[in-house]
Design a protein around this motif. Sequence first.
Motif, short mmCIF file in Angstrom:
data_model
loop_
_atom_site.label_atom_id
_atom_site.label_comp_id
_atom_site.label_asym_id
_atom_site.label_seq_id
_atom_site.Cartn_x
_atom_site.Cartn_y
_atom_site.Cartn_z
N GLU A 42 0.52 -1.04 0.25
CA GLU A 42 -0.03 -0.19 0.14
C GLU A 42 0.98 1.48 -0.40
OE1 GLU A 42 -2.49 -0.68 3.10
OE2 GLU A 42 -4.05 -2.02 3.02
N HIS A 43 2.38 1.33 0.48
CA HIS A 43 2.81 2.51 0.94
C HIS A 43 3.78 2.37 -0.48
CE1 HIS A 43 5.69 4.94 2.21
NE2 HIS A 43 6.70 4.48 1.90
N SER A 44 3.87 1.17 -1.25
CA SER A 44 4.16 1.63 -2.42
C SER A 44 3.49 2.52 -3.33
CB SER A 44 4.58 0.03 -3.11
OG SER A 44 5.91 -0.10 -2.56
N ARG A 45 2.44 1.87 -3.45
CA ARG A 45 0.85 2.34 -4.42
C ARG A 45 1.06 4.08 -3.54
NH1 ARG A 45 -5.04 2.81 -5.50
NH2 ARG A 45 -5.02 2.07 -7.30
N ALA A 56 9.24 8.06 -7.45
CA ALA A 56 8.70 7.83 -5.99
C ALA A 56 9.62 6.11 -5.98
CB ALA A 56 7.06 6.51 -6.61
N GLN A 57 11.20 6.57 -6.41
CA GLN A 57 12.05 5.41 -5.43
C GLN A 57 11.74 4.08 -5.72
OE1 GLN A 57 12.63 7.48 -1.99
NE2 GLN A 57 14.40 9.00 -3.51
N VAL A 58 10.93 4.00 -6.43
CA VAL A 58 9.84 2.15 -6.82
C VAL A 58 10.55 1.61 -8.35
CG1 VAL A 58 7.99 3.00 -5.86
CG2 VAL A 58 8.35 3.01 -8.07
N THR A 59 11.07 0.22 -8.48
CA THR A 59 11.22 -0.67 -9.60
C THR A 59 10.24 -0.66 -10.37
OG1 THR A 59 10.69 -2.20 -8.26
CG2 THR A 59 12.72 -1.74 -8.03
N LYS A 60 10.85 -0.89 -11.49
CA LYS A 60 9.87 -0.88 -12.98
C LYS A 60 9.36 -2.20 -12.24
CE LYS A 60 10.79 -0.33 -16.50
NZ LYS A 60 11.14 -0.38 -18.16
N GLY A 61 9.75 -3.36 -11.71
CA GLY A 61 8.63 -4.71 -11.40
C GLY A 61 7.86 -4.48 -10.64
N LYS A 62 8.22 -3.36 -9.45
CA LYS A 62 7.11 -2.50 -8.35
C LYS A 62 5.99 -2.05 -8.84
CE LYS A 62 8.82 -2.49 -4.16
NZ LYS A 62 9.44 -2.12 -2.70
N PHE A 63 6.10 -0.84 -10.13
CA PHE A 63 5.45 -0.45 -10.32
C PHE A 63 4.52 -1.43 -11.10
CE2 PHE A 63 3.73 0.73 -14.15
CZ PHE A 63 2.89 2.53 -14.14
N HIS A 122 1.53 -3.21 -9.32
CA HIS A 122 -0.39 -2.15 -9.05
C HIS A 122 -0.47 -1.85 -10.03
CE1 HIS A 122 0.91 -1.84 -4.25
NE2 HIS A 122 2.74 -1.75 -4.86
N PHE A 123 0.45 -1.14 -11.57
CA PHE A 123 -0.97 -1.02 -12.27
C PHE A 123 -0.29 -1.67 -13.64
CE2 PHE A 123 0.40 2.22 -9.28
CZ PHE A 123 -0.85 2.90 -9.03
N ASN A 124 -1.19 -2.07 -14.60
CA ASN A 124 -1.34 -2.32 -16.20
C ASN A 124 -0.08 -1.81 -17.17
OD1 ASN A 124 -2.06 -4.40 -15.07
ND2 ASN A 124 -4.07 -3.71 -16.01
N SER A 125 -0.21 0.09 -16.98
CA SER A 125 0.36 0.84 -17.99
C SER A 125 0.29 1.95 -16.91
CB SER A 125 -0.31 1.08 -18.98
OG SER A 125 -1.86 1.19 -18.91
#
Length: 70
Positions: free
Chosen positions: A15-18, A46-53, A56-59
Amino acid sequence: MTHSQAPAELQTKGEHSRAQIIAAATKLIIERGFSSVTLQEILDAAQVTKGKFFHHFNSKEDLFRTTLLD
């Protein structure tokens, strides 16, 4: 940590990453417009990886729809 604690902890991190992704995207899109912002810029902000993105999201468009609904 017990087995029953692990899912709640992971859910909280997810939830935090999202929330980080949505906040970073919203800020950048307001400042520069949707088509001027790259996915990599959102990830960096956001300081997140592409995998983490993509967990949570398709695009980028899916993320944009989500920011409009929140």
